[in-house]
Design a protein around this motif. Structure first.
Motif, PDB file in Angstrom:
ATOM      1  N   GLY A  64       0.756  -1.236   0.000  1.00  0.00           N
ATOM      2  CA  GLY A  64       0.000   0.000   0.000  1.00  0.00           C
ATOM      3  C   GLY A  64       0.789   1.290   0.000  1.00  0.00           C
ATOM      4  O   GLY A  64       1.821   1.413   0.642  1.00  0.00           O
ATOM      5  N   PHE A  65       0.252   2.255  -0.716  1.00  0.00           N
ATOM      6  CA  PHE A  65       0.851   3.580  -0.802  1.00  0.00           C
ATOM      7  C   PHE A  65       0.828   4.304   0.541  1.00  0.00           C
ATOM      8  O   PHE A  65       1.634   5.193   0.795  1.00  0.00           O
ATOM      9  CB  PHE A  65       0.129   4.437  -1.848  1.00  0.00           C
ATOM     10  CG  PHE A  65       0.247   3.901  -3.243  1.00  0.00           C
ATOM     11  CD1 PHE A  65       1.477   3.836  -3.880  1.00  0.00           C
ATOM     12  CD2 PHE A  65      -0.862   3.441  -3.923  1.00  0.00           C
ATOM     13  CE1 PHE A  65       1.600   3.334  -5.165  1.00  0.00           C
ATOM     14  CE2 PHE A  65      -0.765   2.940  -5.207  1.00  0.00           C
ATOM     15  CZ  PHE A  65       0.477   2.880  -5.827  1.00  0.00           C
ATOM     16  N   LEU A  66      -0.113   3.955   1.414  1.00  0.00           N
ATOM     17  CA  LEU A  66      -0.248   4.627   2.702  1.00  0.00           C
ATOM     18  C   LEU A  66       0.396   3.853   3.852  1.00  0.00           C
ATOM     19  O   LEU A  66       0.354   4.298   4.993  1.00  0.00           O
ATOM     20  CB  LEU A  66      -1.737   4.882   3.007  1.00  0.00           C
ATOM     21  CG  LEU A  66      -2.469   5.711   1.946  1.00  0.00           C
ATOM     22  CD1 LEU A  66      -3.944   5.856   2.311  1.00  0.00           C
ATOM     23  CD2 LEU A  66      -1.818   7.070   1.760  1.00  0.00           C
ATOM     24  N   ALA A  67       1.012   2.717   3.561  1.00  0.00           N
ATOM     25  CA  ALA A  67       1.685   1.920   4.586  1.00  0.00           C
ATOM     26  C   ALA A  67       3.039   2.555   4.915  1.00  0.00           C
ATOM     27  O   ALA A  67       3.702   3.116   4.041  1.00  0.00           O
ATOM     28  CB  ALA A  67       1.884   0.487   4.101  1.00  0.00           C
ATOM     29  N   ALA A  68       3.440   2.455   6.167  1.00  0.00           N
ATOM     30  CA  ALA A  68       4.698   3.061   6.615  1.00  0.00           C
ATOM     31  C   ALA A  68       5.901   2.548   5.834  1.00  0.00           C
ATOM     32  O   ALA A  68       6.826   3.305   5.550  1.00  0.00           O
ATOM     33  CB  ALA A  68       4.887   2.801   8.111  1.00  0.00           C
ATOM     34  N   LYS A  69       5.893   1.268   5.472  1.00  0.00           N
ATOM     35  CA  LYS A  69       7.029   0.676   4.767  1.00  0.00           C
ATOM     36  C   LYS A  69       6.610   0.132   3.409  1.00  0.00           C
ATOM     37  O   LYS A  69       7.059  -0.913   2.982  1.00  0.00           O
ATOM     38  CB  LYS A  69       7.654  -0.424   5.620  1.00  0.00           C
ATOM     39  CG  LYS A  69       8.229   0.099   6.924  1.00  0.00           C
ATOM     40  CD  LYS A  69       8.784  -1.029   7.763  1.00  0.00           C
ATOM     41  CE  LYS A  69       9.279  -0.478   9.092  1.00  0.00           C
ATOM     42  NZ  LYS A  69       9.706  -1.545   9.995  1.00  0.00           N
ATOM     43  N   GLY A  70       5.721   0.848   2.737  1.00  0.00           N
ATOM     44  CA  GLY A  70       5.215   0.396   1.449  1.00  0.00           C
ATOM     45  C   GLY A  70       5.616   1.354   0.361  1.00  0.00           C
ATOM     46  O   GLY A  70       6.302   2.333   0.611  1.00  0.00           O
ATOM     47  N   PRO A  71       5.223   1.108  -0.834  1.00  0.00           N
ATOM     48  CA  PRO A  71       4.357   0.037  -1.329  1.00  0.00           C
ATOM     49  C   PRO A  71       5.151  -1.097  -1.977  1.00  0.00           C
ATOM     50  O   PRO A  71       6.358  -0.997  -2.178  1.00  0.00           O
ATOM     51  CB  PRO A  71       3.517   0.762  -2.387  1.00  0.00           C
ATOM     52  CG  PRO A  71       4.487   1.751  -2.978  1.00  0.00           C
ATOM     53  CD  PRO A  71       5.357   2.192  -1.813  1.00  0.00           C
ATOM     54  N   HIS A  72       4.423  -2.161  -2.344  1.00  0.00           N
ATOM     55  CA  HIS A  72       4.974  -3.221  -3.179  1.00  0.00           C
ATOM     56  C   HIS A  72       5.246  -2.643  -4.562  1.00  0.00           C
ATOM     57  O   HIS A  72       4.575  -1.700  -4.993  1.00  0.00           O
ATOM     58  CB  HIS A  72       3.954  -4.346  -3.412  1.00  0.00           C
ATOM     59  CG  HIS A  72       3.538  -5.106  -2.217  1.00  0.00           C
ATOM     60  ND1 HIS A  72       2.358  -5.812  -2.205  1.00  0.00           N
ATOM     61  CD2 HIS A  72       4.105  -5.307  -1.021  1.00  0.00           C
ATOM     62  CE1 HIS A  72       2.224  -6.425  -1.050  1.00  0.00           C
ATOM     63  NE2 HIS A  72       3.268  -6.126  -0.312  1.00  0.00           N
ATOM     64  N   ALA A  73       6.133  -3.264  -5.309  1.00  0.00           N
ATOM     65  CA  ALA A  73       6.369  -2.852  -6.699  1.00  0.00           C
ATOM     66  C   ALA A  73       5.120  -3.065  -7.552  1.00  0.00           C
ATOM     67  O   ALA A  73       4.882  -2.327  -8.496  1.00  0.00           O
ATOM     68  CB  ALA A  73       7.543  -3.625  -7.287  1.00  0.00           C
ATOM     69  N   GLY A  74       4.308  -4.049  -7.204  1.00  0.00           N
ATOM     70  CA  GLY A  74       3.105  -4.358  -7.970  1.00  0.00           C
ATOM     71  C   GLY A  74       1.867  -3.578  -7.558  1.00  0.00           C
ATOM     72  O   GLY A  74       0.803  -3.749  -8.138  1.00  0.00           O
ATOM     73  N   ASP A  75       1.993  -2.700  -6.554  1.00  0.00           N
ATOM     74  CA  ASP A  75       0.859  -1.871  -6.134  1.00  0.00           C
ATOM     75  C   ASP A  75       0.666  -0.735  -7.132  1.00  0.00           C
ATOM     76  O   ASP A  75       1.625  -0.047  -7.493  1.00  0.00           O
ATOM     77  CB  ASP A  75       1.108  -1.253  -4.750  1.00  0.00           C
ATOM     78  CG  ASP A  75       1.053  -2.253  -3.620  1.00  0.00           C
ATOM     79  OD1 ASP A  75       0.531  -3.358  -3.837  1.00  0.00           O
ATOM     80  OD2 ASP A  75       1.536  -1.924  -2.524  1.00  0.00           O
ATOM     81  N   MET A  76      -0.568  -0.543  -7.551  1.00  0.00           N
ATOM     82  CA  MET A  76      -0.902   0.563  -8.440  1.00  0.00           C
ATOM     83  C   MET A  76      -2.205   1.185  -7.952  1.00  0.00           C
ATOM     84  O   MET A  76      -2.941   0.572  -7.182  1.00  0.00           O
ATOM     85  CB  MET A  76      -1.044   0.059  -9.882  1.00  0.00           C
ATOM     86  CG  MET A  76       0.275  -0.450 -10.452  1.00  0.00           C
ATOM     87  SD  MET A  76       0.189  -0.917 -12.181  1.00  0.00           S
ATOM     88  CE  MET A  76      -0.750  -2.440 -12.103  1.00  0.00           C
ATOM     89  N   PRO A  77      -2.506   2.402  -8.386  1.00  0.00           N
ATOM     90  CA  PRO A  77      -3.743   3.049  -7.936  1.00  0.00           C
ATOM     91  C   PRO A  77      -4.992   2.296  -8.388  1.00  0.00           C
ATOM     92  O   PRO A  77      -4.994   1.641  -9.436  1.00  0.00           O
ATOM     93  CB  PRO A  77      -3.691   4.426  -8.607  1.00  0.00           C
ATOM     94  CG  PRO A  77      -2.279   4.640  -8.956  1.00  0.00           C
ATOM     95  CD  PRO A  77      -1.706   3.280  -9.231  1.00  0.00           C
ATOM     96  N   ASN A  78      -6.056   2.419  -7.582  1.00  0.00           N
ATOM     97  CA  ASN A  78      -7.356   1.887  -7.978  1.00  0.00           C
ATOM     98  C   ASN A  78      -7.760   2.483  -9.317  1.00  0.00           C
ATOM     99  O   ASN A  78      -7.359   3.599  -9.657  1.00  0.00           O
ATOM    100  CB  ASN A  78      -8.417   2.246  -6.932  1.00  0.00           C
ATOM    101  CG  ASN A  78      -8.216   1.525  -5.634  1.00  0.00           C
ATOM    102  OD1 ASN A  78      -7.860   0.363  -5.600  1.00  0.00           O
ATOM    103  ND2 ASN A  78      -8.457   2.212  -4.533  1.00  0.00           N
ATOM    104  N   GLN A  79      -8.588   1.755 -10.043  1.00  0.00           N
ATOM    105  CA  GLN A  79      -9.083   2.216 -11.337  1.00  0.00           C
ATOM    106  C   GLN A  79     -10.604   2.208 -11.304  1.00  0.00           C
ATOM    107  O   GLN A  79     -11.210   1.382 -10.618  1.00  0.00           O
ATOM    108  CB  GLN A  79      -8.564   1.317 -12.459  1.00  0.00           C
ATOM    109  CG  GLN A  79      -7.058   1.297 -12.569  1.00  0.00           C
ATOM    110  CD  GLN A  79      -6.467   2.659 -12.851  1.00  0.00           C
ATOM    111  OE1 GLN A  79      -6.878   3.332 -13.789  1.00  0.00           O
ATOM    112  NE2 GLN A  79      -5.507   3.077 -12.036  1.00  0.00           N
TER     113      GLN A  79
END
Length: 137
Positions: A64-79
């Motif tokens: 997650g973009f809002l996680a303290a130690k994030g995001p994953h490389a595969g995380d992308m914004p909702n569509q």
């Protein structure tokens, strides 16, 4: 259900990152949905795409973009899926490459989830069922 419902084009940018354009039909209308890259390039509809594994995460970051130690490389914004049930997306992911040794996504899967990603719940953002999957070739 295993039937083709769309297409995505992934283009490597000259200075890193990948531009993703997608159009996918037959999705729930008027809804935000999760959009991720998953680790395995297998899209078995009989298992509801569980064959694609978890989110692509070569650095072992939090989700997650809002996680303290994030995001994953595969995380992308909702569509957003419009009234017609079609998701039309243009996303630039700076954390991946097409063919890199550690961050390459060719051979992995592009996934649409039934619900929106909250950008912080571990490990998937609470995005729900996997409703569309495509192997990145």
């Amino acid at each position: 259900d295993g039937k083709e419902s769309g297409r995505a084009t992934l283009t490597a940018a000259a200075n890193g990152g990948v531009f993703i354009e997608a159009e996918i039909s037959g999705l729930p209308a008027n809804k935000w949905v999760g959009f991720h890259i998953h680790e395995t390039g297998r899209c078995d509809a009989a298992t509801h795409h569980q064959s694609a594994g978890g989110h692509f995460n070569p650095t072992k970051a939090e989700h997650g973009f809002l996680a303290a130690k994030g995001p994953h490389a595969g995380d992308m914004p909702n569509q957003y899926v419009g009234q017609d049930g079609i998701l039309r997306a243009q996303v630039f992911d700076t954390m991946i490459t097409l063919d890199g040794k550690e961050d390459g996504v060719r051979g992995r899967a592009l996934m649409v989830h039934a619900d929106s990603d909250d950008y912080r719940t571990q490990p998937t953002g609470g995005a729900g069922d996997r409703i569309a999957c495509g192997v990145i070739k």
